[in-house]
Scaffold this active site. Sequence first.
Site, mmCIF file in Angstrom:
data_model
loop_
_atom_site.group_PDB
_atom_site.id
_atom_site.type_symbol
_atom_site.label_atom_id
_atom_site.label_comp_id
_atom_site.label_asym_id
_atom_site.label_seq_id
_atom_site.Cartn_x
_atom_site.Cartn_y
_atom_site.Cartn_z
ATOM 1 N N ILE A 157 28.491 48.906 35.174
ATOM 2 C CA ILE A 157 29.238 49.648 36.184
ATOM 3 C C ILE A 157 28.334 50.599 36.979
ATOM 4 C CG2 ILE A 157 31.248 51.125 36.636
ATOM 5 C CD1 ILE A 157 31.795 48.196 35.516
ATOM 6 N N GLU A 242 33.625 44.774 50.325
ATOM 7 C CA GLU A 242 32.501 44.997 49.406
ATOM 8 C C GLU A 242 31.384 43.993 49.697
ATOM 9 O OE1 GLU A 242 33.492 44.842 45.245
ATOM 10 O OE2 GLU A 242 31.398 45.023 44.629
ATOM 11 N N LEU A 337 2.348 37.130 49.816
ATOM 12 C CA LEU A 337 1.355 37.442 50.851
ATOM 13 C C LEU A 337 0.540 38.686 50.517
ATOM 14 C CD1 LEU A 337 3.505 36.533 53.970
ATOM 15 C CD2 LEU A 337 1.217 35.612 53.492
HETATM 16 C C1 LIG Z 1 22.973 45.782 39.176
HETATM 17 C C2 LIG Z 1 24.373 45.366 38.945
HETATM 18 C C3 LIG Z 1 25.408 46.209 39.314
HETATM 19 C C4 LIG Z 1 26.739 45.839 39.064
HETATM 20 N N1 LIG Z 1 27.758 46.708 39.398
HETATM 21 C C5 LIG Z 1 29.025 46.397 39.037
HETATM 22 C C6 LIG Z 1 30.085 47.335 39.246
HETATM 23 O O1 LIG Z 1 29.890 48.417 39.813
HETATM 24 N N2 LIG Z 1 31.335 47.015 38.829
HETATM 25 C C7 LIG Z 1 31.598 45.820 38.213
HETATM 26 O O2 LIG Z 1 32.753 45.602 37.851
HETATM 27 N N3 LIG Z 1 30.621 44.902 38.014
HETATM 28 C C8 LIG Z 1 29.353 45.168 38.395
HETATM 29 N N4 LIG Z 1 28.338 44.258 38.186
HETATM 30 C C9 LIG Z 1 28.661 43.008 37.535
HETATM 31 C C10 LIG Z 1 28.576 41.789 38.438
HETATM 32 O O3 LIG Z 1 29.615 41.786 39.365
HETATM 33 C C11 LIG Z 1 28.573 40.552 37.518
HETATM 34 O O4 LIG Z 1 27.340 40.567 36.805
HETATM 35 C C12 LIG Z 1 28.737 39.259 38.279
HETATM 36 O O5 LIG Z 1 30.023 39.165 38.837
HETATM 37 C C13 LIG Z 1 28.493 38.031 37.381
HETATM 38 O O6 LIG Z 1 29.213 38.121 36.191
HETATM 39 P P1 LIG Z 1 28.459 37.911 34.789
HETATM 40 O O7 LIG Z 1 27.267 38.789 34.772
HETATM 41 O O8 LIG Z 1 29.444 38.070 33.697
HETATM 42 O O9 LIG Z 1 27.945 36.422 34.842
HETATM 43 P P2 LIG Z 1 28.788 35.109 34.410
HETATM 44 O O10 LIG Z 1 30.126 35.157 35.025
HETATM 45 O O11 LIG Z 1 28.687 34.951 32.943
HETATM 46 O O12 LIG Z 1 27.923 33.983 35.116
HETATM 47 C C14 LIG Z 1 26.690 33.495 34.574
HETATM 48 C C15 LIG Z 1 26.171 32.406 35.506
HETATM 49 O O13 LIG Z 1 27.134 31.345 35.574
HETATM 50 C C16 LIG Z 1 27.504 31.132 36.918
HETATM 51 N N5 LIG Z 1 28.903 30.733 36.982
HETATM 52 C C17 LIG Z 1 29.988 31.376 36.470
HETATM 53 N N6 LIG Z 1 31.117 30.723 36.785
HETATM 54 C C18 LIG Z 1 30.748 29.643 37.530
HETATM 55 C C19 LIG Z 1 31.445 28.571 38.156
HETATM 56 N N7 LIG Z 1 32.776 28.487 38.111
HETATM 57 N N8 LIG Z 1 30.733 27.628 38.828
HETATM 58 C C20 LIG Z 1 29.369 27.717 38.900
HETATM 59 N N9 LIG Z 1 28.650 28.707 38.321
HETATM 60 C C21 LIG Z 1 29.340 29.654 37.646
HETATM 61 C C22 LIG Z 1 27.259 32.442 37.640
HETATM 62 O O14 LIG Z 1 27.116 32.254 39.036
HETATM 63 C C23 LIG Z 1 25.987 32.904 36.959
HETATM 64 O O15 LIG Z 1 24.890 32.264 37.544
HETATM 65 C C24 LIG Z 1 27.008 44.591 38.450
HETATM 66 C C25 LIG Z 1 25.958 43.732 38.117
HETATM 67 C C26 LIG Z 1 24.649 44.106 38.363
HETATM 68 C C27 LIG Z 1 23.537 43.169 37.980
#
Ligand SMILES: Cc1cc2nc3c(=O)[nH]c(=O)nc-3n(C[C@H](O)[C@H](O)[C@H](O)COP(=O)(O)OP(=O)(O)OC[C@H]3O[C@@H](n4cnc5c(N)ncnc54)[C@H](O)[C@@H]3O)c2cc1C
Length: 382
Positions: A157, A242, A337
């Site tokens: 978060i 967003e 580069l």
């Molecule tokens: C620096 C940072 C700040 C963040 N800030 C916030 C925040 O303020 N509030 C908040 O709520 N969240 C926040 N997040 C969370 C972010 O939104 C999630 O990390 C993101 O939505 C991906 O979810 P996950 O990490 O659970 O990956 P997963 O959902 O587990 O996905 C893992 C991989 O599988 C792929 N994947 C998943 N489903 C599918 C599909 N159906 N088809 C193809 N590929 C798929 C994804 O694209 C990814 O490559 C933050 C993340 C980061 C890194």
Amino acid sequence: MSIFEETEEQRIFRQEFRKFCAREITPNVELWERQRAVPRELWRKMGEQGYLCAWLPETFGGLGLDFHFSVIIGEELIRADGFGVGAPLHSDVAVPYIFSYGSEAVKERILPKCVTGEVITCIGLTEPNAGSDLAAIRTRAVRDGDHYVIDGQKTFITNGIFADAVVLAVKMAEPGESKGISLILVEAGTPGFSRGRKLEKLGYHMQDTAELFFEDCRVPVENLLGEEGRGFKYMMEKLARERLEVCVKCQAMAEECLKEALSYSKMRHAFNRPIATFQHNAFKLAEMATEVDIGRTYLNTLVAEFVKGDAITLKVSMAKAWLGEMVNRVAYNALQLHGGYGYMEEYRISRLFRDARSLSIFAGTTEIMKLIIARRLGLNPV
Ligand SMILES: Cc1cc2nc3c(=O)[nH]c(=O)nc-3n(C[C@H](O)[C@H](O)[C@H](O)COP(=O)(O)OP(=O)(O)OC[C@H]3O[C@@H](n4cnc5c(N)ncnc54)[C@H](O)[C@@H]3O)c2cc1C
């Protein structure tokens, strides 16, 4: 260069904000990156100058400005190396939920403080087992008289450590039913709400990114945002803004990477000539400049459509998917580069490169953007 053609008012706003960043942000970046935090004092200073939630109506202390001014703030923060300043997430991601769906009592209490920087907000959607698949969140809220009792956990978060108010996604129905998601505003100091670790990240170091915990956390019902069970719909409405805000970051960061690459490769000599004069490198820079220009042109149209009030879900998904990858391509090539110097902390490109990596992940990954686009094409990929 700006993503859009500016009015005189916008030009002056940019000039003033640029001066503010040069004075208050850029000289502190290295310290804040090491400290893994931006001090609260910066939020108060931004608030005093009208740089937080500038779009809010004057009744809540805002300036009633349109999204162009948010774009200016987003662009200038990147140019000033303030990528990790969480103000855009506060102003353009979390606060719009409170403004659109908060009860009058909550709005009157919270919004003026969001403008002054006394209240910092964040948005809690992601959980350890549910990121892309928001319908799978497990944080539960159960109504008990005049309160909701919340149990669950959030992770990754942004602004999590400093936040005074969390726009929290919870489930009120059986697991798996997206219609059961609701949004509740949880305020700091509410018993049962605690913060976990400040997470160590690959980049984006000055940003405090945290775990949040809720255990028997009792929140007054007036803190419900909108209606029970309509959170998914609200998120779909607000995620476009967003994602557009993240697209602005991608574009501005790609432009900064290109700038660094151009100036370094004109200056650096190898084999008795500037490295920019090798055809391979000149073509690489030409490709980068082309991608950056295409990005700016697309974003220009998109910002105009958003400000007009058009629905941009499809186009912003396309933009987020493409720009999130484009900035990574440009950052990769810009670092390449720079040779070995690009890998050194003292070179700006090393931070731009690692910060850019997050942009194809948060606010919906590239793959999830492609899923949205494919569905709009009538496809149903699994
Ligand atoms: C620096 C940072 C700040 C963040 N800030 C916030 C925040 O303020 N509030 C908040 O709520 N969240 C926040 N997040 C969370 C972010 O939104 C999630 O990390 C993101 O939505 C991906 O979810 P996950 O990490 O659970 O990956 P997963 O959902 O587990 O996905 C893992 C991989 O599988 C792929 N994947 C998943 N489903 C599918 C599909 N159906 N088809 C193809 N590929 C798929 C994804 O694209 C990814 O490559 C933050 C993340 C980061 C890194």
